[in-house]
Design a protein around this motif. Structure first.
Motif, short mmCIF file in Angstrom:
data_model
loop_
_atom_site.label_atom_id
_atom_site.label_comp_id
_atom_site.label_asym_id
_atom_site.label_seq_id
_atom_site.Cartn_x
_atom_site.Cartn_y
_atom_site.Cartn_z
N LEU A 1 0.83 -1.20 0.00
CA LEU A 1 0.00 0.00 0.00
C LEU A 1 0.86 1.26 0.00
O LEU A 1 0.54 2.24 -0.69
N ASP A 2 1.97 1.25 0.73
CA ASP A 2 2.85 2.42 0.78
C ASP A 2 3.39 2.76 -0.60
O ASP A 2 3.47 3.93 -0.99
N THR A 3 3.79 1.73 -1.35
CA THR A 3 4.32 1.96 -2.70
C THR A 3 3.24 2.50 -3.62
O THR A 3 3.46 3.44 -4.40
N VAL A 4 2.04 1.92 -3.54
CA VAL A 4 0.93 2.38 -4.37
C VAL A 4 0.59 3.84 -4.05
O VAL A 4 0.41 4.66 -4.96
N LEU A 5 0.51 4.18 -2.77
CA LEU A 5 0.20 5.55 -2.38
C LEU A 5 1.26 6.54 -2.88
O LEU A 5 0.94 7.64 -3.35
N ALA A 6 2.52 6.13 -2.80
CA ALA A 6 3.60 7.00 -3.26
C ALA A 6 3.50 7.25 -4.75
O ALA A 6 3.74 8.36 -5.24
N ARG A 7 3.14 6.23 -5.51
CA ARG A 7 3.06 6.38 -6.97
C ARG A 7 1.83 7.20 -7.38
O ARG A 7 1.89 7.95 -8.34
N ILE A 8 0.74 7.04 -6.64
CA ILE A 8 -0.44 7.86 -6.92
C ILE A 8 -0.12 9.33 -6.66
O ILE A 8 -0.49 10.21 -7.46
#
Length: 215
Positions: free
Chosen positions: A132-139
């Protein structure tokens, strides 16, 4: 399995599907099929109030993806021209099951099966996943205004739904190779070596498919 390559890339919001599709399209000289996202007039309202705007949002996506695939089949696949897409139309069921109330989902499901029963099925799937952290960072990095209000709980549930879906897909289509890529470990946008690894995996499966066709 179709002889002409038809690759679909799937994974949660913000994982990098379009970025990878573009890179593979350039490398292999395949036609790029991009899903319509920001053109959806209901999407911003959907992220603010999922219950109120889910049916309109999902129907818009379904109808547009149906039209896109219909055109792709006619203009490319039937003409033996390879395609790489940054989505698979069955993602509609992942989202609709999660967002639609039961009565509306039943109506939606009926329409979905009518529209997609004759649609072309990809003969290779690339599944991108990450924490989730990676997804949030990319968004955050790509900066789409309409995505900034997405609830973290929704993204976390979506990631779980995708994992269940991909496991089911592999069971349902054992003859279609699935390349799984961990976005926490691979950054194919910034690291050429990571992109090269993915390209080699795709090449290997394409060569296997050619060999099967020749038999």
């Amino acid at each position: 399995m179709a002889e002409v390559p038809f690759i679909a890339i799937e994974g949660p919001i913000g994982i990098g599907k379009t970025s990878l599709a573009k890179k593979l399209s350039v490398h292999f000289d395949f036609h790029l099929l991009k899903e319509i996202v920001e053109e959806n007039p209901f999407l911003g309202k959907f992220y603010d109030d999922i219950d109120e705007w889910s049916f309109q949002t999902e129907m818009f996506f379904l109808c547009n993806r149906f039209k896109q695939l219909e055109d792709i089949e006619k203009k490319y696949l039937n003409e033996h021209k390879a395609v790489v897409a940054d989505y698979h139309i069955s993602k509609n069921m992942i989202f609709s099951k999660r967002t639609l109330q039961q009565d509306k989902f039943k109506k939606y499901e009926q329409i979905y099966h009518i529209l997609t029963k004759d649609m072309p099925v990809p003969n290779m799937m690339i599944y991108l996943h990450a924490s989730l952290d990676t997804v949030l960072a990319r968004i955050k990095q790509r900066g789409r205004e309409i995505e900034q209000n997405i609830k973290h709980s929704y993204l976390a549930q979506l990631a779980s739904d995708y994992e269940d879906y991909m496991n089911h897909f592999e069971t349902l289509h054992p003859d279609i190779p699935v390349i799984r890529i961990n976005g926490d470990e691979k950054d194919f946008v910034k690291q050429q070596k990571d992109l090269n690894t993915i390209i080699k995996q795709v090449e290997s499966h394409l060569n296997n498919q050619k060999a099967i066709v020749k038999q």
